[in-house]
Structures are given as structure tokens and as C-alpha cells.
Design a protein around this motif. Structure first.
Motif, PDB file in Angstrom:
ATOM      1  N   ALA A   1       0.663  -1.239  -0.045  1.00 38.90           N
ATOM      2  CA  ALA A   1      -0.036  -0.062  -0.093  1.00 38.90           C
ATOM      3  C   ALA A   1       0.917   1.411   0.231  1.00 38.90           C
ATOM      4  CB  ALA A   1      -0.888   0.269   1.671  1.00 38.90           C
ATOM      5  N   TRP A   2       2.473   0.999   0.474  1.00 33.80           N
ATOM      6  CA  TRP A   2       2.588   2.489   0.916  1.00 33.80           C
ATOM      7  C   TRP A   2       3.344   2.357  -0.145  1.00 33.80           C
ATOM      8  CZ3 TRP A   2       3.563  -0.141   6.441  1.00 33.80           C
ATOM      9  CH2 TRP A   2       3.057   0.727   7.053  1.00 33.80           C
ATOM     10  N   PHE A   3       4.011   1.545  -1.177  1.00 36.83           N
ATOM     11  CA  PHE A   3       5.540   1.431  -1.726  1.00 36.83           C
ATOM     12  C   PHE A   3       5.604   0.958  -3.264  1.00 36.83           C
ATOM     13  CE2 PHE A   3       7.905   0.669   2.184  1.00 36.83           C
ATOM     14  CZ  PHE A   3       7.959   1.861   2.548  1.00 36.83           C
ATOM     15  N   PRO A   4       5.188   2.057  -4.081  1.00 33.09           N
ATOM     16  CA  PRO A   4       4.764   1.512  -5.504  1.00 33.09           C
ATOM     17  C   PRO A   4       5.998  -0.159  -5.977  1.00 33.09           C
ATOM     18  CG  PRO A   4       5.993   3.060  -5.603  1.00 33.09           C
ATOM     19  CD  PRO A   4       6.160   3.522  -4.879  1.00 33.09           C
ATOM     20  N   PRO A   5       5.071  -1.151  -7.165  1.00 32.43           N
ATOM     21  CA  PRO A   5       6.000  -2.363  -6.699  1.00 32.43           C
ATOM     22  C   PRO A   5       7.249  -2.061  -7.745  1.00 32.43           C
ATOM     23  CG  PRO A   5       3.372  -2.301  -7.762  1.00 32.43           C
ATOM     24  CD  PRO A   5       3.946  -0.814  -7.942  1.00 32.43           C
TER      25      PRO A   5
END
Lengths: 86, 765
Positions: free
Chosen positions: B154-158
Motif C-alpha cells: 500500500a505504501w510503496f509502488p511495485p
């Protein structure tokens, strides 16, 4: 330091916590974009205003850490014309 | 503040608190239950996550401590002690209280801050020492050996996560939630975050949703930081030494990111996905393959939904699905999962249109799909008041509808329009049917499972048993039995009194039980079932039972019975004395029960809800209390009867049949009358006599008789004439009328008249 050039706000040099209020005012007065090319330091309070306003930033800040870590987290100018969400 | 959002949060928080409480108690019994620990952690974690949407640092602080505690239990195998459960329960209780306050005032009480700190400290006391042996000012680091910490996606892009996954060794997740007032202390959280040693990823999130710029206070920090770092705890500690309370560190292996296609994909889901891919690899005829494809797609989607991942996968062909599954299982693909940026609040998952057509074919997997589909079932939360309004309107509609037969009769008798009368009657039939369906539908909405009440008992019993030093195992059954919301709500207090009584008076101390040759742990059963249009609830304990001799003696001493009754009263009647007002058998008044206001209050409450209570007890073996309550109390079906010029209602549920007796069929047995009904002698009573109404002069040749069952007896009730059966809203007698016996209430008829509804039980005594 914050400069206003027509509808562009320029962040130059160090923008300490005190600048947050001025930044907020400029944005409320209808500035369309932010240029932070000359920015070397940006206080959290200023970042918060930028995020809350959903305004985009233009250019690459002078500070490496800002450019590397913060820039991807902010919108890129030109900002969307929509109003901020409440 | 966004009211809708807060309302939603409050409703969700209540559910989660209940869930957490249940899991916690179950976990205390079976501490090794991994699934429960996970569910518990998830409830607290979700709750904490949603609490961050609002400006309630106290609430978040407590939940955060709880979350950490259970993370420690989950990840480090920290043993769960009763004291930890106590601390957590009081934290959950406090949270529940705050939620109640929030609902009314939209803000936490002024003392929330200090309370929260105390609770959080109490929680942390149970695991903190083991965490930081050096006891220095370094933030504690939880360790997640296998799986990456939840929330990463949820916090970091893939793409960022993928990059982190490629790093060697262990990583730290740093979650930094600065104080709101931190700017005034000269802190610059961003500066701190940018100078995290070994910084590998940085994310920013708003603690509370941004309000309009006009409301924005630029000097209140509303930002939180999440960072991934390659540095060790020793290096990270000094960076955050001034803000330890705001920072949590979680160590996890970089490999864990690599292993999960989506970070946090649980092992069971990975297994499921893997199995689906395997299944698709096998050769099969085209038709069977289509079925397999549909089944695999459905299973995979539901598994992904279940663990909160993006359920959209390409299932156009077996190959495509296999690739998609492989992608999910392998390293994260930035482009494919870019859309999976979601917060942890349950997301509304849109159904893929393709799934429907394919999914329907997958009968083989129906069990699986149905079960997991339950998680995504669409539930509408509606304010109870709205349902009550609806119910009242239906009630009025029923009454209004009942005026049509009157109208029809008037059309016929006063205006001689027989055809019109019939038409009105036909129309009435239609309106009646629709009204009944409408009523049924509204009733169904009001139905609530008994479990809603039962779920509060494990906690209550645990606390009581601990307080009393008794060992009690609670067995709950039939919690899915449904009844009207009002009935369910009226149940809790009586049940609580009864359970307390059982625990306090019925169940013996462990030593006493062992001496009596019983197992040390007593069993208390709380069972519900539906019986016709009634709900039956039983509270069964295997305690010492009720000694009739003791009860009689106590009742005599308290002046509840006289000497004569003391000598003639049978055992069962004696046991029923516990329901008499002012009766208490406990030698000392305890704070659990025994104030002498228990059981008579229980009986009153149950009877008020239209139910009854019975008791069976065997000395030394235990006691069974049985509550019988109506499923619904909103609308009563009554049969109207005419006695001379008066009209009365008799509740349909006691009417067995109607017969017409010839005068000659009535037999006199001494002063009583009786008649033969299918080889059975049935006593006959006359309504006029029961109500002491003036008798009409000549007894009719044919007597209309209502065969009823009241107070356990079947008898015939002679009236002047039968009326129709109608549904009425029964209003209990109130004010000075409430002392009248023989009537269960009044109702309004379609022509505006008031009809009395009889309580035959009270009349025939």
C-alpha cells in the motif's frame, strides 16, 4: 525562500518551516504551479502544504536527496485543474 | 471531519473489536492456533490503520501497542499469558468506550491521552523487555523472518519493492508517525527521513485525509513516513533516538519480497495459486479445459480477494491464466500490479465481467467459491431507526388495510352495493397479500442472529470465572438462530443475570467438584434453537443444582411463603421460588450476583418480551434454565370473538380450532361443563363467566367454541360468535391499566375502535 512570478511559485534555496504559511497563501491565491528547481532544503511543513493542495512541482531540486526521494512522491506540473478533495 | 467516514469507521471498529475480543478469548484456550493469532493481529491492525484516518492519536497509540504485542506473539512465538489477555482486553474495552464517545461527540474525551499512554505501556510491558535487551533509547525492532511486513504494497509502488527485493540481506521497514505538534519542537520529520542510513525506499502518507486548504493548519504535522532501509537496527537507532515513541522498526528478509509476487501473499494463497497453475498444465479435452479454466480463475480470484490483493487476472486462455498466476507467484511486475495501490481498509472489489460466465460453470469448485465469496458479500449498513420507521409504517399499513373489510361490509349493508362490496373485498385480498409480504420482508431485515448476544458471554464468563476462582468452559450452540432485533436486545440482561447466577451459585469451586467426583472444569452451555414461531434459549450448567429444601427454608425465612406452603410445596414449585421477588440465597452478597434482584427481574424482563421461563434442576447434577421467546413481537395475529355486544381478541398462537357445539353435546360434571372432542373430554368455560359479563337471557342452542391451549391446558371457550382473524399491533397496557390482569394489551381496529386482547392464561387461573 519563496518567490511568486505570476501564477508560478518558485522555491529557492532553503525553505524553512516559516515558509509553509506563505506557500499556502500563494496557492490559495490561485498559483498554478510550483517550480522547485533552485530548492536546496524543504521543510516537512512545506511538503505538507504541497501535498494537501495537490499542486504539481516543476523542475528538479538542487538537493540530491530531495530529487531522489521526495520528487517521486509529489505530482509533476502542470497540475490537474481539479480542486483539492475535502 | 467527514461524518460518513467517521460513521463507517465506528461501525467497522465495533465489528473489529468484537472479532478481536472473540479471537483473543479463543486464543487463550488454544494459544497455538496460528490462524487465530493472524486474525487477531489483522483485526487490530486494520483497526489501527483506519483509526489513522482520523485525528485520534490516543486511539491509534493504544491500538498500535496492541498490534505490536500481537505481532510479537505472531512472529516471535511470544507466549500469550492471562495477564497479556487481561491487558489487551482492557485496551479493547477502552477502545470500545472511546468509539461510543466518538459516536456522540466526534472527538475523544480529554483524558484520552494519558489513559492511552497507560494502556499502551501496560501492553508494551509484556513484550518490550525481551525486545530491547540493552534497554537504551533505540526503537524496538520486530523481526519478520519469512514474510514481508503487511502494508508494504500500500505504501510503496511495485517497482520500488522490486528494487528492494534485489538487495542483499535483511531490510528494515521504518514507520515513522511524528507527533502532530512536532514542528513546534523544532523537528523536521522529512529531514530525518531523508537522512535515514541505507535508505532504499521512502513513502509519505497523510495521517488524516486532507481537508480543504482553508482548513489546513500548515503547522500541524499530518504526515507519516514509511521507509525501507538496508541499515541494521544499531545504525538506525541513533537516527531516531529523539523520536523513539513515534517510530517502529520491522526487520524482514529482502528475499521475502522476492518470494511473493505480491508482498504479503500468504503461503496458503501461494499454494492455491500454484495448484491452479499445475492443474492448467495438465492436458485435457477442450470442454474439460474450459471448466478447469473457469474453476482455476475463480479459485485464484477468491484467494487473492481473501488476502486483500488485486483480484484482476487475465483468464482468457489457460495459457494466459497460467502466465498470470506465475507472475503473481514470481517477482512483482510493476506494470501488471501498478493498479494494486490500495489501503488496508476493505476494498470493494468489482466483479470481473468475464468471471460471471466462466464462474457459473465451475460447479466443482462451488464450495470453495461460495465460501470465499462470503467475504465479499455486499452488506448495507442501515441505521436501526430507519428500520424502526419502516416497521411502524408497515404496522400502520396493516391497520389501514384492516379497514377495507369494514368498508366492504358498509358498502353492502348501508348502500346495498353488493357488487362494489365484493370488489372491495377482492382488492383487499391483493393488498393483504402485498402487506404480508412487505411485513415479512421488513421482519426479515430486523432479524438478528442470537449469536449477537451470545458473543458477549465468553468474555463475561472468563472474567467472572477468574474472579470467582472457578474453572468454567462455555459451550455455545445455535448462535445462528434468528429472532427480531427487539427480542434479541431484550435478551442480554436476563441472560447475563442467569449466567452470573449459574456461575456464582450453581457451579462449585474446583476442589468441591473434584470431591463430588465431577471434572474440575464445569461446563456451562448456552444453546439456542427455533421452535415453531418461538426461540428457545437454554442455559445449562453441571453445577450443584438447586436444593428445594434449602430454597423453601430461605423463602420461609424471608416471609415469601407461609408454614402451610412450606410443608406442602413440591420440589419443582420450591425451585421456582428463585424467581420470586426479594429472594436471594447467597449467604454473602457478592459483587457477582446475590443482591436478591436477579431472577425475579429476569422473569419480568422475559415476560415483558412475551416469553416465559422455566427451570429444571437436579441436585448435584446441575440446572437448566429455559427461556422461550416469540420470534417477533411487532405484529400479533389475533382471532376476534364476539361476546354479546363486546369484541375481544385472542392471540392466534393459542387457538387450536373452532367448533360449534349443540347445547345437548355439553356434559355437566358436577358444576363444571365439558364436551367430547374426537374421543377426548375437553373442559368448557364461557367467556362471559370468565370476564363476569352480564349473561344474555336465553342460552343459545348452538354454542361457538374456541378450543385453545393456555397455561399448558386445553379447554374450550364458549363465545357468542366468531369474528375474523386479523393482524394487529398489540400495545401493552400501560399506566394504571398495566395492573389489570387478564388482558395482554389493546389494539386499534380498522374502524377506529379499540379492541382488548385477552390473556387467557391469567383468566383461567
Amino acid at each position: 525562500m519563496i518567490h511568486r512570478e505570476e501564477d508560478i511559485i518558485r522555491l529557492e534555496g532553503a525553505c524553512p518551516v516559516e515558509d509553509a504559511e506563505a506557500l499556502l497563501q500563494h496557492i490559495q491565491q490561485g498559483a498554478a504551479a510550483l517550480d522547485w528547481s533552485g530548492c536546496t532544503f524543504l521543510h516537512t511543513a512545506c511538503v505538507q502544504v504541497i501535498l494537501a493542495a495537490g499542486i504539481g512541482v516543476r523542475g528538479t531540486p538542487a538537493d540530491d536527496k530531495l530529487a531522489r526521494w521526495l520528487a517521486p512522491l509529489l505530482l509533476t506540473a502542470p497540475p490537474p485543474p481539479t480542486e483539492t478533495e475535502s | 471531519m467527514n461524518d460518513d467516514l467517521l460513521e463507517q469507521f465506528i461501525a467497522e471498529a465495533r465489528d473489529l473489536l468484537v472479532e478481536a475480543g472473540e479471537e483473543l478469548l479463543a486464543l487463550e484456550r488454544e494459544p497455538a492456533d496460528k490462524a487465530r493469532i493472524n486474525r487477531l493481529f489483522r483485526s487490530v491492525h486494520t483497526l489501527k490503520g483506519s483509526s489513522c484516518l482520523f485525528d485520534m492519536p490516543a486511539l491509534t497509540q493504544v491500538l498500535h501497542a496492541g498490534e505490536d504485542l500481537f505481532q510479537a506473539v505472531r512472529e516471535r512465538g511470544l507466549a500469550l499469558t492471562p495477564e497479556m489477555v487481561d491487558a489487551t482486553l482492557s485496551a479493547l474495552d477502552q477502545t470500545g468506550k472511546w468509539i461510543d464517545v466518538l459516536e456522540h461527540t466526534e472527538a475523544l474525551p480529554a483524558d484520552a491521552g494519558p489513559r492511552a499512554s497507560a494502556l499502551a505501556e501496560a501492553l508494551r510491558a509484556h513484550f518490550q523487555p525481551a525486545e530491547t535487551p540493552a534497554a537504551n533509547a533505540q526503537p524496538a525492532a520486530a523481526v519478520l523472518p519469512g514474510s514481508p511486513p503487511p502494508g508494504l504494497a500500500a505504501w510503496f509502488p511495485p517497482a520500488t519493492l522490486a528494487a528492494c527485493a534485489a538487495l542483499p540481506g535483511d531490510l528494515h521497514l521504518i514507520s515513522y508517525a511524528p507527533d502532530e505538534s512536532c514542528f513546534f519542537k523544532g523537528e523536521d520529520p522529512l529531514y530525518l527521513a531523508l537522512h535515514i542510513p541505507g535508505l532504499a525506499a521512502l513513502a509519505l502518507e497523510a495521517s488524516a485525509a486532507w481537508e480543504g486548504l482553508n482548513q489546513l493548519d500548515p503547522y500541524q504535522c499530518n504526515l507519516r513516513f514509511h521507509a525501507i532501509s538496508t541499515a541494521g537496527a544499531a545504525e538506525l537507532g541513533p537516527t531516531f533516538r529523539y523520536v523513539t515513541a513515534n517510530v517502529s522498526l520491522t526487520r524482514f528478509a529482502a528475499v521475502a519480497l522476492r518470494g511473493g509476487g505480491q508482498p504479503g501473499l500468504p503461503a496458503i494463497v501461494r499454494d492455491l495459486l500454484h495448484t491452479q497453475a499445475e492443474m492448467l498444465r495438465q492436458e485435457a479435452p477442450a470442454l474439460e479445459m474450459a471448466g478447469r479454466l473457469a474453476a482455476a480463475a475463480a479459485v485464484a480470484r477468491h484467494a487473492l480477494i481473501a488476502c486483500g490483493e488485486d483480484p484482476h487476472i487475465d483468464a482468457a486462455t489457460p495459457g494466459a491464466l497460467r502466465d498470470a498466476l506465475a507472475a503473481r507467484l514470481a517477482a512483482p511486475e510493476p506494470s501488471a500490479s501498478a493498479a494494486t495501490h490500495e489501503t488496508e481498509t476493505p476494498a470493494v472489489v468489482e466483479k470481473d465481467p468475464g468471471e460471471k460466465s466462466l464462474g457459473e460453470k465451475s460447479l466443482g469448485e462451488k464450495g470453495v467459491t461460495d465460501q470465499s465469496a462470503g467475504a465479499g458479500r455486499r452488506v448495507l449498513r442501515v441505521d436501526q431507526e430507519k428500520i424502526d420507521v419502516l416497521m411502524n409504517l408497515v404496522g400502520e399499513l396493516v391497520v389501514a388495510k384492516n379497514s377495507l373489510p369494514f368498508l366492504s361490509r358498509r358498502a353492502d349493508e348501508h348502500f346495498g352495493a353488493r357488487a362494489l362490496a365484493r370488489e372491495i373485498k377482492d382488492e383487499y385480498g391483493i393488498i393483504d397479500r402485498i402487506t404480508q409480504e412487505l411485513q415479512g420482508a421488513v421482519m426479515a431485515v430486523r432479524m438478528m442472529p442470537v449469536g449477537q448476544v451470545f458473543q458477549r458471554f465468553p468474555r463475561l464468563i472468563r472474567d467472572l470465572a477468574r474472579k470467582l476462582g472457578k474453572h468454567v468452559e462455555l459451550v455455545i450452540g445455535g448462535e445462528e438462530t434468528e429472532a427480531d432485533k427487539n427480542i434479541i436486545e431484550s435478551l442480554f440482561d436476563p441472560l447475563m443475570h442467569m449466567v452470573r447466577n449459574s456461575l456464582d451459585h450453581g457451579i462449585e469451586l474446583p476442589a468441591e467438584r473434584l470431591a463430588a467426583g465431577k471434572p474440575e472444569t464445569a461446563i456451562l452451555q448456552l444453546l439456542a434453537r427455533q421452535d415453531g414461531d418461538q426461540v428457545v434459549i437454554e442455559i445449562i450448567d453441571d453445577g450443584r443444582g438447586i436444593d428445594p429444601a434449602v430454597i423453601k427454608q430461605k423463602a420461609y425465612e424471608r416471609g415469601l411463603i407461609d408454614e402451610h406452603r412450606l410443608s406442602v410445596m413440591d420440589d419443582h414449585d420450591a425451585q421456582m421460588l428463585v424467581f420470586a421477588a426479594g429472594f436471594s440465597t447467597a449467604a454473602t452478597v457478592s459483587d457477582v450476583s446475590g443482591r436478591g434482584v436477579g431472577m425475579d427481574v429476569v422473569r419480568e424482563a422475559v415476560e415483558k418480551a412475551g416469553g416465559k421461563i422455566t427451570l429444571a434442576s437436579a441436585l448435584g447434577q446441575g440446572t437448566t434454565l429455559r427461556l422461550t421467546l416469540p420470534l417477533s413481537m411487532a405484529v400479533t395475529r389475533v382471532m376476534t370473538v364476539v361476546q354479546d355486544r363486546w369484541l375481544f381478541g385472542i392471540p392466534m398462537d393459542i387457538v387450536l380450532e373452532t367448533v360449534k357445539l349443540a347445547r345437548s353435546d355439553v356434559t355437566r360434571i358436577k358444576s363444571a361443563e365439558a364436551f367430547l372432542l374426537r374421543d377426548r373430554i375437553v373442559p368448557l368455560r364461557h367467556l362471559a363467566t370468565l370476564l363476569e359479563l352480564p349473561q344474555s337471557s336465553a342460552p343459545p342452542e348452538e354454542i361457538p367454541v374456541l378450543v385453545v391451549r393456555a397455561a399448558g391446558k386445553v379447554f374450550g371457550l364458549g363465545v357468542s360468535a366468531f369474528g375474523e382473524v386479523m393482524e394487529v399491533i398489540l400495545k401493552p397496557m400501560d399506566g394504571t391499566l398495566s395492573r389489570l390482569t387478564g388482558y395482554s394489551g389493546t389494539c386499534l381496529l380498522g374502524d377506529g375502535k379499540v379492541m382488548l386482547v385477552l390473556d387467557l392464561k391469567a383468566l383461567i387461573i
